[in-house]
Scaffold this motif. Structure first.
Motif, short mmCIF file in Angstrom:
data_model
loop_
_atom_site.label_atom_id
_atom_site.label_comp_id
_atom_site.label_asym_id
_atom_site.label_seq_id
_atom_site.Cartn_x
_atom_site.Cartn_y
_atom_site.Cartn_z
N SER B 115 0.99 -1.27 0.00
CA SER B 115 -0.10 0.01 0.04
C SER B 115 0.84 1.27 0.13
CB SER B 115 -0.88 -0.09 1.08
OG SER B 115 -0.23 -0.64 2.46
N LEU B 116 2.04 1.13 0.73
CA LEU B 116 2.79 2.43 0.86
C LEU B 116 3.40 2.64 -0.68
CD1 LEU B 116 4.30 2.35 4.12
CD2 LEU B 116 3.11 4.21 3.32
N GLN B 117 3.74 1.36 -1.14
CA GLN B 117 4.41 1.65 -2.63
C GLN B 117 3.49 2.34 -3.62
OE1 GLN B 117 5.85 -2.25 -3.96
NE2 GLN B 117 7.11 -2.13 -2.08
N THR B 118 2.25 1.90 -3.41
CA THR B 118 1.48 2.16 -4.30
C THR B 118 1.13 3.95 -4.22
OG1 THR B 118 0.18 0.03 -3.93
CG2 THR B 118 -1.11 1.95 -5.22
N ILE B 119 0.97 4.30 -3.08
CA ILE B 119 0.68 5.58 -2.72
C ILE B 119 2.01 6.48 -3.21
CG2 ILE B 119 0.56 7.36 -1.18
CD1 ILE B 119 -0.92 5.31 0.78
N VAL B 120 3.20 6.10 -2.70
CA VAL B 120 4.31 6.95 -3.07
C VAL B 120 4.53 6.52 -4.75
CG1 VAL B 120 6.93 6.99 -2.62
CG2 VAL B 120 5.47 6.43 -1.02
N ILE B 196 10.44 0.02 4.62
CA ILE B 196 10.95 1.34 4.27
C ILE B 196 11.98 0.71 3.03
CG2 ILE B 196 12.65 3.00 4.85
CD1 ILE B 196 11.51 3.15 7.72
N VAL B 197 12.85 -0.15 3.26
CA VAL B 197 13.77 -0.34 2.19
C VAL B 197 12.91 -0.97 0.83
CG1 VAL B 197 15.97 -1.48 1.58
CG2 VAL B 197 15.26 -0.95 3.88
N ASP B 198 11.83 -1.66 1.00
CA ASP B 198 11.21 -2.16 -0.07
C ASP B 198 10.27 -1.08 -0.71
OD1 ASP B 198 10.53 -4.75 -1.45
OD2 ASP B 198 8.48 -4.44 -1.02
N VAL B 199 9.75 -0.28 0.03
CA VAL B 199 9.15 1.03 -0.67
C VAL B 199 10.14 1.79 -1.33
CG1 VAL B 199 7.78 3.20 -0.11
CG2 VAL B 199 7.26 0.98 1.18
N TRP B 200 11.47 2.05 -0.63
CA TRP B 200 12.43 2.75 -1.40
C TRP B 200 12.72 2.19 -2.64
CZ3 TRP B 200 17.50 1.32 -2.73
CH2 TRP B 200 18.27 2.29 -3.26
N GLN B 201 12.84 0.82 -2.62
CA GLN B 201 13.43 -0.07 -3.98
C GLN B 201 12.11 0.01 -4.89
OE1 GLN B 201 14.98 -3.90 -3.40
NE2 GLN B 201 16.09 -3.42 -5.31
N TRP B 202 10.91 -0.48 -4.48
CA TRP B 202 9.95 -0.57 -5.45
C TRP B 202 8.89 0.32 -5.77
CZ3 TRP B 202 11.04 -4.33 -8.77
CH2 TRP B 202 12.20 -5.08 -8.43
N SER B 203 8.77 1.31 -5.06
CA SER B 203 7.99 2.45 -5.61
C SER B 203 8.34 2.92 -6.92
CB SER B 203 8.03 3.82 -4.67
OG SER B 203 7.61 3.44 -3.51
N PRO B 204 9.34 2.97 -7.50
CA PRO B 204 9.75 3.30 -8.83
C PRO B 204 8.91 2.45 -9.76
CG PRO B 204 11.65 3.55 -7.61
CD PRO B 204 10.70 2.97 -6.65
N PHE B 205 8.86 1.27 -9.51
CA PHE B 205 8.07 0.16 -10.22
C PHE B 205 6.78 0.70 -10.50
CE2 PHE B 205 5.32 -3.56 -10.51
CZ PHE B 205 5.87 -4.25 -11.87
N VAL B 206 6.11 0.86 -9.50
CA VAL B 206 4.55 1.29 -9.51
C VAL B 206 4.68 2.86 -10.17
CG1 VAL B 206 2.70 2.00 -7.99
CG2 VAL B 206 4.18 0.42 -7.28
N MET B 207 5.62 3.62 -9.98
CA MET B 207 5.65 4.78 -10.71
C MET B 207 5.48 4.70 -12.20
SD MET B 207 8.68 7.81 -10.90
CE MET B 207 9.69 6.57 -12.14
N LEU B 208 6.60 3.48 -12.69
CA LEU B 208 6.65 3.35 -14.21
C LEU B 208 5.42 2.92 -14.71
CD1 LEU B 208 8.99 3.09 -16.28
CD2 LEU B 208 9.23 0.76 -15.48
N LEU B 209 4.56 2.08 -13.94
CA LEU B 209 3.45 1.54 -14.72
C LEU B 209 2.42 2.63 -14.62
CD1 LEU B 209 4.87 -1.18 -14.07
CD2 LEU B 209 2.59 -2.22 -14.23
N CYS B 210 2.35 3.47 -13.51
CA CYS B 210 1.45 4.42 -13.40
C CYS B 210 1.94 5.68 -14.69
CB CYS B 210 1.58 5.44 -12.22
SG CYS B 210 0.74 4.36 -11.10
N LEU B 211 3.27 5.97 -14.86
CA LEU B 211 3.52 6.70 -15.91
C LEU B 211 2.94 6.23 -17.16
CD1 LEU B 211 7.12 8.22 -15.10
CD2 LEU B 211 5.22 9.55 -15.42
#
Lengths: 331, 327
Positions: B115-120, B196-211
């Motif tokens: 859920s944090l990754q999705t938001i970030v 925290i580490v997982d969100v740091w590493q994988w939020s960009p993945f969610v970002m990439l798909l959202c973009l």
């Protein structure tokens, strides 16, 4: 003019003409850009910190409070790549007189140590290179063949087969490893390069079939059909028409496959112990005399990450396709 | 073996047999100009064969083997042959609160980090959505963490979390070592540290798909909304969100599967500790199978339970992917 009457009362936010965009919208956009830059920099702090630590001396690496400014040193790299022994005070005096010492020896001597030989790390890095390289060649090679067959021909049970192939990628490594460990022990493949190459090939094959199928689907069939009308056989058409057209896709798949096997940790941890051990399981375990050598660990991590960062930049146009198994193309 | 063979011949669809006959008869009547030619059917078989063989050898056979082992009390380090114990391993696991604790930890971890990754990730995508000078470079820089090896990431975050010489605590304003949080040593914080580490590493993945989703939204939708004087919030809720949703769903499902598999980060950051505070199912599975007693039978049973959970989630994921391809 009629233009003035029809002008939208809403502020113009999007336009190709700069002078038509309202100042507010332009300010928002530059504000947004600033925030984006700041966020990106914050996200890179951990990587930057690790890169800095790699060039610190042992005391600087564990200084309290943490040191942002420091004298750069190659001590971390020297302790990563060599094994050393502690010298006695008399020996240090003798060593300091010597003039035939290389720069690495001199760095070790600052801490009163003499280099006795290379450490295991260079060999593990080489193992990583060999295993990921060879497995990538096989997985992309087999992948291209299967992807072509799946893309062009009605294979019986195609959809089920394709999804079965994809689902292999979803399994946790530990689940698959238990039986493979037993199997490898039976046939003597445990801790061998061949065993790891086999495993990584199978592991990456599911990915490469999917990614490459997407790329080959995009090549018009008409090209091959025209070539075959001109007298090419199916195989020649595949070799001379399809393969050159799919070069970008093959290159992207190759690089992704390389990164996956280069980064892989769980399989390597459980199925290798010494001879075929790759770098990832050993980076957390770089221990020096008396405690964790953070500078050496950071140096190892840096050496390991640099190729991946460079590749990320080269691959940026294909990242989206790669991380979604080719399911999503750039919109 | 005989069964497989006969089913191959008999089970083959009639149309396919016909197709093959059709091909071979065409070859006889119209021979290609002096060249030996492989029929298309033969090419398909040859091209797919290596993939299938490798999958059977490295995936299907091991899975069948471990299904068998999960009904035995086998241990790798003992010389006794496997003894059939029926469902004992499964009942043992399902009635042991320790295993339920592992599942609960994994679930909590997956829920928090996804859920944090999705938001970030979504916020990052909104931020990087419109182009500006250097936005390409910035986007690529943000994507760097997700390409890094999780175990290496875990190692350098361990340095950052370190209570005495790490930089996280000073950045957060904790300067006194005695009162600053001990991220990896405190049972209440350790799971958060991994999140925290997982969100740091994988939020960009969610970002990439959202973009990707955002860039596919046709501009005229916003223009139409602007003409109707729709508020920014209305535009976001009625245009942006529904258009990005399919890709966001894919990202969430993919990250959920990965979160359930989480092994590398935990192993690199806490080894499942302190105590069993961060012991996810994968870590427990590793310990059971490859450390201590090497309880191969029991761990195979646990592996199969995990397998069923993962297959259920992947099915959802694959269905979502399929819908996206068709739509």
């Amino acid at each position: 003019m009629a233009n003035a009457a029809n002008a939208p009362r809403q502020k113009v936010v999007i336009s190709t003409r700069v002078d038509k965009v309202s100042t507010g919208a332009r300010l928002t956009s530059s504000f947004r850009a600033t925030i984006a830059v700041i966020v990106a920099l914050i996200m890179l702090i951990p990587v930057a910190w690790m890169a800095m630590t790699a060039f610190k001396t042992r005391p600087d690496a564990v200084a309290v409070p943490p040191k942002v400014f420091f004298e750069p040193s190659f001590e971390g790299f020297v302790s990563l790549l060599t094994s050393r022994r502690q010298l006695t005070n008399d020996e240090i005096a003798v060593y300091q007189q010597r003039t035939d010492l290389g720069w690495a020896d001199q760095i070790a001597l600052i801490r009163g140590q003499a280099i006795t030989g290379p450490s295991a790390f260079p060999r593990q890095l080489l193992n990583s290179l060999i295993i990921s390289g060879v497995s990538t060649v096989f997985s992309v090679g087999f992948g291209v063949l299967s992807a072509y067959a799946f893309s062009r021909f009605p294979v019986p049970g195609k959809d089920d087969l394709l999804f079965f192939i994809l689902s292999q990628r979803m399994l946790p490594p530990v689940v698959v490893t238990i039986p493979i460990f037993l199997m490898y022990r039976q046939v003597g493949l445990h801790d061998t390069h061949i065993g790891m190459v086999l495993l990584y090939t199978a592991f990456n094959l599911s990915f490469s079939v999917w990614l490459l199928k997407g790329f080959i689907d995009e090549i018009p069939r008409e090209y091959e059909e025209a070539a075959m009308v001109d007298g090419y056989t199916r195989l020649q058409a595949f070799r001379k028409i399809v393969l050159p057209q799919a070069t970008t896709g093959i290159a992207a798949t190759t690089v992704f496959s390389l990164i996956f096997s280069w980064n892989e940790y769980a399989f390597a941890l459980m199925l290798t112990s010494d001879a075929a051990r790759t770098a990832p399981p050993s980076i957390p375990l770089v221990l020096g005399t008396g405690g964790i050598e953070w500078a050496a660990i950071a140096a190892g991590s840096l050496a390991f990450l640099i190729p991946v960062v460079i590749i990320t930049f080269l691959l940026r146009r294909h990242l989206l396709r790669g991380v979604t198994f080719g399911a999503i193309r750039k919109g | 073996m005989r069964y497989v063979n006969s089913s191959n011949v008999k089970g083959r669809p009639v149309s396919q047999v016909n197709a093959q006959r059709g091909l071979s008869s065409r070859q006889e009547t119209v021979p290609p100009a002096g060249r030996r030619q492989l029929s298309d059917m033969r090419i398909v078989q040859l091209f797919i064969l290596p993939t299938i063989i490798l999958l059977i050898l490295m995936n299907i056979f091991p899975l069948i083997y471990s299904l068998f082992l999960s009904f035995t009390n086998y241990s790798v380090i003992s010389s006794d042959p496997p003894v059939w114990v029926g469902l004992e391993n499964y009942t043992h696991i399902l009635s042991d609160p320790d295993f339920w604790h592992n599942f609960a930890t994994t679930g909590t971890y997956a829920l928090l980090s996804v859920s944090l990754q999705t938001i970030v990730g979504f916020a990052l995508a909104m931020l990087l959505r419109s182009k500006f000078t250097g936005s390409g470079i910035i986007t690529t820089l943000v994507l760097v963490p997700m390409m890094l090896s999780p175990i290496v990431v875990a190692v350098f975050w361990r340095l950052i979390f370190n209570p005495s010489f790490g930089i996280l605590n000073p950045i957060l304003g904790f300067t006194d070592i005695n009162t600053s949080p001990e991220w990896l040593g405190d049972p209440a914080l350790a799971l958060w540290a991994i999140v925290i580490v997982d969100v740091w590493q994988w939020s960009p993945f969610v970002m990439l798909l959202c973009l990707a989703g955002l860039s596919a939204i046709p501009e005229y939708l916003y223009e139409a909304a602007a003409i109707d004087r729709a508020s920014a919030w209305f535009q976001f809720r009625r245009i942006t969100l529904p258009q990005v949703m399919p890709l966001l769903l894919i990202a969430v499902l993919f990250r959920t599967i990965e979160a359930f598999k989480q092994f590398d980060l935990v192993q690199g950051l806490t080894f499942g500790g302190p105590g069993d505070a961060t012991e996810t199912v994968s870590v427990e599975l590793y310990r059971l199978a490859f450390q201590g007693q090497f309880e191969t039978g029991l761990s195979s049973a646990l592996a199969y339970i995990v397998l069923v959970v993962i297959i259920a989630i992947s099915n959802l994921y694959i269905r979502a992917l399929n819908r996206l391809r068709e739509g």
